[in-house]
Design a protein around this motif. Structure first.
Motif, PDB file in Angstrom:
ATOM      1  N   ILE A   1       0.842  -1.189   0.000  1.00 50.97           N
ATOM      2  CA  ILE A   1       0.000   0.000   0.000  1.00 50.97           C
ATOM      3  C   ILE A   1       0.879   1.241   0.000  1.00 50.97           C
ATOM      4  O   ILE A   1       1.881   1.302   0.726  1.00 50.97           O
ATOM      5  CB  ILE A   1      -0.925   0.014   1.230  1.00 50.97           C
ATOM      6  N   ARG A   2       0.489   2.165  -0.829  1.00 52.14           N
ATOM      7  CA  ARG A   2       1.206   3.445  -0.863  1.00 52.14           C
ATOM      8  C   ARG A   2       0.493   4.424   0.065  1.00 52.14           C
ATOM      9  O   ARG A   2      -0.672   4.750  -0.156  1.00 52.14           O
ATOM     10  CB  ARG A   2       1.214   4.003  -2.296  1.00 52.14           C
ATOM     11  N   PRO A   3       1.124   4.881   1.133  1.00 49.73           N
ATOM     12  CA  PRO A   3       0.461   5.801   2.058  1.00 49.73           C
ATOM     13  C   PRO A   3      -0.029   7.064   1.350  1.00 49.73           C
ATOM     14  O   PRO A   3       0.620   7.579   0.443  1.00 49.73           O
ATOM     15  CB  PRO A   3       1.550   6.130   3.081  1.00 49.73           C
ATOM     16  N   SER A   4      -1.166   7.544   1.772  1.00 49.70           N
ATOM     17  CA  SER A   4      -1.741   8.760   1.202  1.00 49.70           C
ATOM     18  C   SER A   4      -0.951   9.982   1.669  1.00 49.70           C
ATOM     19  O   SER A   4      -0.821  10.233   2.877  1.00 49.70           O
ATOM     20  CB  SER A   4      -3.206   8.901   1.626  1.00 49.70           C
ATOM     21  N   ALA A   5      -0.440  10.749   0.710  1.00 53.44           N
ATOM     22  CA  ALA A   5       0.335  11.944   1.040  1.00 53.44           C
ATOM     23  C   ALA A   5      -0.520  12.964   1.778  1.00 53.44           C
ATOM     24  O   ALA A   5      -0.056  13.645   2.701  1.00 53.44           O
ATOM     25  CB  ALA A   5       0.925  12.552  -0.228  1.00 53.44           C
ATOM     26  N   ARG A   6      -1.798  13.087   1.374  1.00 58.23           N
ATOM     27  CA  ARG A   6      -2.677  14.066   2.010  1.00 58.23           C
ATOM     28  C   ARG A   6      -3.020  13.671   3.443  1.00 58.23           C
ATOM     29  O   ARG A   6      -3.125  14.516   4.326  1.00 58.23           O
ATOM     30  CB  ARG A   6      -3.950  14.236   1.180  1.00 58.23           C
TER      31      ARG A   6
END
Length: 435
Positions: A62-67
């Protein structure tokens, strides 16, 4: 179980390396929250780095959400919960396949980037899950806060040990109060630099190893005492060089009295040396100027250093103490900072151009107050005549000085030499041919 995991974190931090510790934290977070994936990360965007992660399946990525991470940084150490199926916070976070909720919490680490704790899972959008989501969010925030505090304590303990090699206790405390250690970052600054040297060590070092070993035992005692005097005046011990010490003032922390402190330290060192080891003699050179100062080295080996022409010039000044046979010499910029009543007396010895240098340095011998006012007057008169080429007047002005005044003997001898063989072009500067 959650409380037990929290209480165990500080000890686990001390017993594991960084990679294992962050992996352990990710595993604790995933299992405690029922998430599919958990990670400890730092940085954002292209600089995002995963410090440790844990997943319920090997193929889960999973790619963490930058926002979401940006929001967590704003609310740290409180955690942020977001559900993509039931968004009530207007946060336009990027959805990740296989998940419908995520929690993120951030914490600051002294001297480093913020660390974020990110967990993601599914099934968090129902009304029944609301209470669980709240508990999980609080738990992730607690973990972030506790890990942040534990890492901060560990980092500060490590830095404290490193810094105490160079700085006095007061300076160390001041540096450690700065969360990002800005005081240690390389910068251009005014500094007073000191070179301390014990006479006769080079000759002794040419002897046998047993002789050198015996001297080292004496030397350690002396260096301990000299370092103590430097630190009493808030100086920074940069380097030990055999029988020498390189120290400086006004960096990393500014001190308006840096030149005076260096002078007082030098006088205390010369006095203390006679008490610790009466058989030793020293030479001390002090000069003020602009340097580049800051941390050098690596995470494993830390050092604080300075770079600049003033360092070489201070070293040359120390070398001139051997020529004029004065224990402590300081340059004009140092002496100009000495206030009346400060306990330091500066006697002018003339302008010297060290071998291999184009710059002439106005040098002064330092003594403790009250000193000998008659000596200062005699040297002042002698130097005025000396610079003007009036050799007889210079010799006469120094004639009444006792035989023990070696600096007076040096100038009188030089005036006599010039009287017998006048220099072709005389600008009042004493040219030195040896370092």
């Amino acid at each position: 179980m959650r409380l037990k995991d929290l209480l165990a974190l500080p000890e686990i931090l001390r017993s594991k390396n960084a990679n294992d510790f962050y992996g352990h934290i990710a595993g604790v977070l995933r299992l405690a929250t029922g998430a599919h994936w958990a990670a400890v990360v730092t940085g954002q965007g292209a600089s995002l780095a995963i410090l440790g992660k844990d997943a319920d399946r090997d193929d889960t990525t999973i790619r963490p959400s930058a926002r979401l991470m940006a929001q967590a940084l704003k609310t740290k150490p409180s955690a942020v919960f977001h559900s993509w199926r039931r968004s009530e916070d207007n946060l336009q976070a990027t959805v990740c396949e296989g998940t419908d909720w995520a929690i993120c919490a951030a914490t600051d680490i002294p001297g480093g980037q913020s660390v974020l704790f990110y967990v993601a899972g599914s099934g968090g959008s129902s009304s029944a899950a609301a209470s669980t989501n709240l508990d999980n969010t609080r738990y992730v925030g607690l973990v972030a806060d506790m890990v942040g505090r534990s890492l901060s304590v560990q980092r500060l303990e490590e830095w404290e040990t490193r810094l105490e090699r160079f700085f006095s206790r007061r300076v160390v405390e001041r540096i450690l109060t700065e969360k990002d250690f800005k005081e240690l970052e390389p910068k251009i600054a005014e500094s007073t630099v000191m070179f301390f040297d014990i006479r006769g060590f080079s000759k002794l070092a040419e002897g046998g190893n047993e002789e050198i070993l015996q001297f080292q035992r004496r030397l350690r005692k002396v260096m301990t005492a000299m370092t103590g005097e430097i630190m009493k005046e808030e100086g920074v011990v940069l380097q030990y060089m055999g029988d020498g010490i390189l120290a400086c003032w006004n960096v990393p922390c500014p001190d308006p009295d840096h030149a005076l402190r260096a002078c007082r330290a030098a006088l205390a060192m010369a006095k203390r040396l006679t008490e610790v080891d009466p058989g030793m003699r020293c030479g001390i050179g002090i000069h003020s100027g602009t340097v580049v100062a800051g941390t050098i080295g690596s995470e494993q080996l830390f050092a604080y250093g300075i770079v600049g022409a003033v360092i070489n010039q201070a070293s040359r000044v120390e070398g001139i103490t051997k020529i004029v046979e004065a224990p402590i010499l300081a340059t004009l910029p140092v002496v100009q900072a000495i206030r009346p009543g400060s306990g330091v007396v500066a006697t002018p010895l003339g302008a010297f151009r060290p071998a291999g240098m184009t710059v002439a340095l106005d040098l002064y011998e330092l003594n403790a107050a009250p000193g000998d006012s008659g000596r200062v007057d005699a040297f002042t008169q002698a130097l005025e005549a000396f610079k003007a080429g009036h050799w007889d007047k210079a010799i006469f002005a120094l004639h009444g000085r006792p035989v023990s005044d070696k600096a007076a003997r040096y100038l009188a001898h030089l005036a006599e030499k010039h009287r017998r063989n006048p220099p072709r072009s005389w600008d009042g500067v004493i040219e030195l041919t040896e370092k």
